[in-house]
Structures are given as structure tokens and as C-alpha cells.
Write an enzyme that holds these catalytic residues in place. Structure first.
Site, PDB file in Angstrom:
ATOM      1  N   ASP A 109      -0.496   5.068   4.548  1.00  0.00           N
ATOM      2  CA  ASP A 109       0.192   4.453   3.413  1.00  0.00           C
ATOM      3  C   ASP A 109       0.239   5.390   2.211  1.00  0.00           C
ATOM      4  O   ASP A 109      -0.791   5.927   1.784  1.00  0.00           O
ATOM      5  CB  ASP A 109      -0.531   3.178   2.993  1.00  0.00           C
ATOM      6  CG  ASP A 109      -0.385   2.039   3.996  1.00  0.00           C
ATOM      7  OD1 ASP A 109      -0.127   2.314   5.184  1.00  0.00           O
ATOM      8  OD2 ASP A 109      -0.546   0.879   3.576  1.00  0.00           O
TER       9      ASP A 109
ATOM     10  N   HIS B  81       2.686   4.451  -0.606  1.00  0.00           N
ATOM     11  CA  HIS B  81       2.940   3.449  -1.645  1.00  0.00           C
ATOM     12  C   HIS B  81       3.345   4.063  -2.990  1.00  0.00           C
ATOM     13  O   HIS B  81       2.764   3.771  -4.035  1.00  0.00           O
ATOM     14  CB  HIS B  81       1.714   2.553  -1.831  1.00  0.00           C
ATOM     15  CG  HIS B  81       1.564   1.505  -0.777  1.00  0.00           C
ATOM     16  ND1 HIS B  81       2.545   0.579  -0.496  1.00  0.00           N
ATOM     17  CD2 HIS B  81       0.551   1.241   0.080  1.00  0.00           C
ATOM     18  CE1 HIS B  81       2.147  -0.221   0.486  1.00  0.00           C
ATOM     19  NE2 HIS B  81       0.937   0.176   0.865  1.00  0.00           N
TER      20      HIS B  81
ATOM     21  N   ASP C 281       4.896   2.318   5.017  1.00  0.00           N
ATOM     22  CA  ASP C 281       4.476   1.953   3.662  1.00  0.00           C
ATOM     23  C   ASP C 281       4.625   3.136   2.708  1.00  0.00           C
ATOM     24  O   ASP C 281       3.696   3.550   2.012  1.00  0.00           O
ATOM     25  CB  ASP C 281       3.050   1.392   3.646  1.00  0.00           C
ATOM     26  CG  ASP C 281       3.017  -0.086   4.041  1.00  0.00           C
ATOM     27  OD1 ASP C 281       4.015  -0.573   4.600  1.00  0.00           O
ATOM     28  OD2 ASP C 281       1.994  -0.745   3.792  1.00  0.00           O
TER      29      ASP C 281
ATOM     30  N   ASP D 134       6.639   0.791  -2.782  1.00  0.00           N
ATOM     31  CA  ASP D 134       5.972  -0.338  -3.436  1.00  0.00           C
ATOM     32  C   ASP D 134       4.631   0.055  -4.042  1.00  0.00           C
ATOM     33  O   ASP D 134       4.085   1.111  -3.775  1.00  0.00           O
ATOM     34  CB  ASP D 134       5.786  -1.516  -2.487  1.00  0.00           C
ATOM     35  CG  ASP D 134       7.084  -2.243  -2.157  1.00  0.00           C
ATOM     36  OD1 ASP D 134       8.035  -2.111  -2.949  1.00  0.00           O
ATOM     37  OD2 ASP D 134       7.150  -2.923  -1.114  1.00  0.00           O
ATOM     38  N   ARG D 135       4.120  -0.842  -4.861  1.00  0.00           N
ATOM     39  CA  ARG D 135       2.809  -0.742  -5.518  1.00  0.00           C
ATOM     40  C   ARG D 135       2.800   0.245  -6.685  1.00  0.00           C
ATOM     41  O   ARG D 135       2.329  -0.069  -7.757  1.00  0.00           O
ATOM     42  CB  ARG D 135       1.703  -0.371  -4.520  1.00  0.00           C
ATOM     43  CG  ARG D 135       1.552  -1.356  -3.374  1.00  0.00           C
ATOM     44  CD  ARG D 135       1.043  -2.691  -3.849  1.00  0.00           C
ATOM     45  NE  ARG D 135       0.682  -3.561  -2.723  1.00  0.00           N
ATOM     46  CZ  ARG D 135       0.257  -4.801  -2.855  1.00  0.00           C
ATOM     47  NH1 ARG D 135       0.168  -5.344  -4.053  1.00  0.00           N
ATOM     48  NH2 ARG D 135      -0.054  -5.533  -1.794  1.00  0.00           N
TER      49      ARG D 135
ATOM     50  N   ASN E 246       4.893  -2.478   7.058  1.00  0.00           N
ATOM     51  CA  ASN E 246       5.248  -3.846   6.689  1.00  0.00           C
ATOM     52  C   ASN E 246       5.968  -3.933   5.348  1.00  0.00           C
ATOM     53  O   ASN E 246       6.651  -4.923   5.059  1.00  0.00           O
ATOM     54  CB  ASN E 246       4.000  -4.745   6.671  1.00  0.00           C
ATOM     55  CG  ASN E 246       3.000  -4.352   5.609  1.00  0.00           C
ATOM     56  OD1 ASN E 246       2.537  -3.208   5.577  1.00  0.00           O
ATOM     57  ND2 ASN E 246       2.633  -5.278   4.740  1.00  0.00           N
ATOM     58  N   HIS E 247       5.854  -2.886   4.512  1.00  0.00           N
ATOM     59  CA  HIS E 247       6.561  -2.899   3.231  1.00  0.00           C
ATOM     60  C   HIS E 247       8.011  -2.450   3.354  1.00  0.00           C
ATOM     61  O   HIS E 247       8.762  -2.610   2.372  1.00  0.00           O
ATOM     62  CB  HIS E 247       5.823  -2.030   2.209  1.00  0.00           C
ATOM     63  CG  HIS E 247       4.715  -2.745   1.529  1.00  0.00           C
ATOM     64  ND1 HIS E 247       4.788  -3.216   0.237  1.00  0.00           N
ATOM     65  CD2 HIS E 247       3.485  -3.100   1.972  1.00  0.00           C
ATOM     66  CE1 HIS E 247       3.661  -3.818  -0.094  1.00  0.00           C
ATOM     67  NE2 HIS E 247       2.850  -3.754   0.948  1.00  0.00           N
TER      68      HIS E 247
ATOM     69  N   HIS F 238       1.714   1.553  12.486  1.00  0.00           N
ATOM     70  CA  HIS F 238       1.336   1.180  11.120  1.00  0.00           C
ATOM     71  C   HIS F 238       0.095   0.310  11.079  1.00  0.00           C
ATOM     72  O   HIS F 238      -0.838   0.572  10.309  1.00  0.00           O
ATOM     73  CB  HIS F 238       2.483   0.460  10.409  1.00  0.00           C
ATOM     74  CG  HIS F 238       2.110   0.039   9.023  1.00  0.00           C
ATOM     75  ND1 HIS F 238       1.883   0.946   8.022  1.00  0.00           N
ATOM     76  CD2 HIS F 238       1.863  -1.183   8.478  1.00  0.00           C
ATOM     77  CE1 HIS F 238       1.532   0.313   6.913  1.00  0.00           C
ATOM     78  NE2 HIS F 238       1.509  -0.982   7.164  1.00  0.00           N
TER      79      HIS F 238
ATOM     80  N   ARG G  83      -4.353 -12.515   6.211  1.00  0.00           N
ATOM     81  CA  ARG G  83      -3.158 -12.102   5.475  1.00  0.00           C
ATOM     82  C   ARG G  83      -2.075 -13.172   5.494  1.00  0.00           C
ATOM     83  O   ARG G  83      -1.126 -13.119   4.706  1.00  0.00           O
ATOM     84  CB  ARG G  83      -2.575 -10.815   6.077  1.00  0.00           C
ATOM     85  CG  ARG G  83      -3.440  -9.573   5.923  1.00  0.00           C
ATOM     86  CD  ARG G  83      -2.748  -8.394   6.581  1.00  0.00           C
ATOM     87  NE  ARG G  83      -3.514  -7.170   6.587  1.00  0.00           N
ATOM     88  CZ  ARG G  83      -3.472  -6.233   5.642  1.00  0.00           C
ATOM     89  NH1 ARG G  83      -2.686  -6.410   4.596  1.00  0.00           N
ATOM     90  NH2 ARG G  83      -4.198  -5.134   5.746  1.00  0.00           N
TER      91      ARG G  83
ATOM     92  N   HIS H 213      -2.373   0.685   6.953  1.00  0.00           N
ATOM     93  CA  HIS H 213      -2.213  -0.733   6.620  1.00  0.00           C
ATOM     94  C   HIS H 213      -3.369  -1.320   5.819  1.00  0.00           C
ATOM     95  O   HIS H 213      -3.166  -2.268   5.085  1.00  0.00           O
ATOM     96  CB  HIS H 213      -1.990  -1.535   7.910  1.00  0.00           C
ATOM     97  CG  HIS H 213      -1.589  -2.964   7.704  1.00  0.00           C
ATOM     98  ND1 HIS H 213      -0.552  -3.327   6.877  1.00  0.00           N
ATOM     99  CD2 HIS H 213      -2.075  -4.124   8.229  1.00  0.00           C
ATOM    100  CE1 HIS H 213      -0.406  -4.637   6.928  1.00  0.00           C
ATOM    101  NE2 HIS H 213      -1.321  -5.148   7.718  1.00  0.00           N
TER     102      HIS H 213
END
Length: 314
Positions: A57, A59, A85, A88-89, A117-118, A170, A217, A244
Site C-alpha cells: 500500500d 496510499h 492501494d 486515497d488517505r 480494495n481502494h 492485495h 472490516r 492491505h
């Protein structure tokens, strides 16, 4: 798009310049063409004198992407697998995503991108990528640019098998998948569904409790050591490298060292103070964990994201 044109775009991003809407259109179209011709399960062989870098990740943390690419593993002669991923974030998701796509088009047989998943509409709408798109581009262009990246996300492969004995994915495993080649029988060219194999590969987590259990989750499952052992035996695997999950040390082995979790973004969300981590695999499937010390940075849209000291060669 020609390879040299993609290299020029990569160098533009590394010079702290975002791509124009027209350049994004051409880049995403070329990337989609390449990605659509790749199977759901990539088969990657690391040759002698070659290394494979596995990246978890990111991000939107451009600094850590720069750190990985500056590590000294030449892109033209080696291999990279990104576990998803990308976005995001943090608010440098556009420089990150634009650069990895430019590298994919420039070096299609050296750079491999998997879905996280993002990489979907629902998550990017909530956790920052869409917001950043609007902040960086005028409103007239932003929605179209955002949709072009969503179209890329819907074409990303789901997993990679390295040297026939290491699975890169992932998140993890699925109760609906027994044999890896069966992955190529499903339709991945879509948004991430609510449940099923795609969702499990992008959302599940290893746990100490045996069996498949409901995930905290709220999506997919957790899988125990018995599940990973059965899956490894059925598919002749020695290791799974996944991301992840935030691991404070950057890299962490579980399930009797069958599973290696790498989380590449150091100081996640600019507040967690975790180390980052990535892995290097050789032709004999030996794996070295690399650690990145946490750095301080601002979580805001930045006009300069690449260090003047960068030595990345594209």
C-alpha cells in the site's frame, strides 16, 4: 502511446508537474489497452541476475514511492509488482497514480500493477482520491479525469504468481477459490462487487483463528493458518506476499512464515509513525524485507512532491 512518450510523461511527473487532461486521456487509454491483455493471474518468472520488487500500500505517499524507486533496482533490467492501494488517505494520489501508469506503459514487461480494495468508485469517493481530483483540476475536467482512472481500476489484474511458488495479492484468500488457475475464469472488468472471489482477494485478512471467520472490516473474511496451509499445499506455494493491513514494522510474517504482509506507506496518514516496508525477490524465490523509516510530511495537496535529490532514472 509510444514507450518513449510514456517515459517523458514519467519524467514530467518527477519534475513536479501534473499531467494535463489530454495527457491523462492518452495515458489511461494506453494503460487500459495493456491491462486488458493481461490475465487475472499474472505469471512472473524472475530471471538470473534479476530482482523483483514487491510494493504494498502506498496510499498517495509519493515520498515512499520515490524511496522505493531510488533503492537501486533499475526498472529497465528488473521487475516490479505493486499490490494495489495506490490512492486515497494522503493527498498525493494523483502524482503516485500518474507515475505508476506512465511506468507501466513505458515498461509493460517490467512493471505489473494489481488491484487493491481502494481502486474502486465507492472507496475513492470517500477516502480522498475524488476530492484530490477536484482540487487539482478544474471542475469542467475533474469528473472526466476521475472516471478515466476508475476505468483503469476496473481493468487491473487480481494476483500474480512469481516463480510458480509465491503468490502476490492485495489482501488474501477466498473460500470460493481452491486452485489459482481458476482465477482466470472470472470476469474482473467491473467495479468491486459486494461479495465473491474478487472481494475476498481485495479485502480478506490472515488471522490466528482457524477456518474462515466473519471479518471485522464488514467485508469478506479472515482466514486461519489451516486455510493458508491447505491452499499452499493445493497450489504448490511457499509464500504469499500481501498488503492491505498496517503493520507497524513495515513487514511482518504470520502463519508459520507462510504469509508476509508488507505495508509500504511509512507514517501512514502522516500520523501513525509506522515504518514502511517492501520486499525483493530473486530467481530462487529468496525474499529480502526492506524497511523505510517514518518521515514527517503534511497531508495536503502539494505542488511539489518529488525531491530535488531524486536519482530515479526513467
Amino acid at each position: 502511446m509510444e514507450n518513449n512518450t510514456a517515459k517523458q510523461l514519467a519524467n514530467k511527473i518527477l519534475s513536479n508537474n501534473l499531467l494535463s487532461p489530454d495527457e491523462i486521456g492518452e495515458l489511461t487509454s494506453s494503460a487500459i489497452t495493456l491491462l486488458k491483455n493481461e490475465p487475472n493471474l499474472l505469471e512472473i518468472i524472475v530471471k538470473p541476475d534479476q530482482k523483483l520488487v514487491v510494493v504494498g500500500d502506498i496510499h498517495g505517499n509519493f515520498q515512499v514511492l520515490e524511496t522505493v524507486l531510488n533503492h537501486g533496482i533499475n526498472i529497465e533490467e528488473n521487475l516490479y509488482v505493486f499490490l494495489g492501494d495506490f490512492v486515497d488517505r494522503e493527498m498525493n494520489s494523483h502524482p503516485v497514480m500518474q507515475l505508476v501508469l506512465a511506468l507501466k506503459v513505458a515498461y509493460p514487461k517490467n512493471i505489473y500493477l494489481l488491484r487493491g480494495n481502494h481502486e474502486c468508485v465507492k472507496i475513492t469517493d470517500i477516502y480522498g482520491f475524488k476530492e484530490e481530483t477536484i482540487a487539482r483540476y478544474n471542475q469542467e475536467d475533474a469528473e472526466e479525469i476521475y472516471q478515466k482512472f476508475i476505468n483503469v481500476f476496473d481493468t487491473l489484474p487480481l494476483a500474480a504468481r512469481v516463480n510458480q511458488n509465491i503468490l502476490c495479492v492485495h489482501a488474501g484468500l477466498s473460500p470460493l477459490l481452491e486452485l489459482l488457475p481458476d482465477l482466470n475464469q472470472i470476469d474482473r472488468f467491473r467495479d468491486v462487487p459486494v461479495e465473491g472471489i474478487i472481494t475476498d482477494l481485495l479485502w480478506s485478512d490472515p488471522a490466528e483463528e482457524n477456518g474462515y471467520q466473519e471479518s471485522p472490516r464488514g467485508a469478506s473474511f479472515t482466514y486461519g493458518p489451516d486455510i493458508s496451509q491447505q491452499f499452499f499445499e493445493a497450489n504448490n506455494l511457499k509464500l504469499m506476499i500481501r498488503s492491505h493491513q498496517l503493520v507497524m514494522g513495515g513487514c511482518e510474517y504470520t502463519h508459520d512464515d507462510r504469509i508476509l504482509t508488507i505495508f509500504t506507506s511509512d507514517n501512514y496518514c502522516t500520523s501513525c509513525q509506522n515504518k514502511g516496508g517492501f520486499a525483493i525477490v530473486d530467481e530462487n524465490s529468496n525474499v529480502e524485507s526492506i524497511y523505510v523509516e517514518p518521515t514527517q510530511r503534511e497531508n495536503e495537496v502539494q505542488n511539489e512532491w518529488c525531491s530535488v535529490a531524486s536519482s530515479i532514472v526513467i
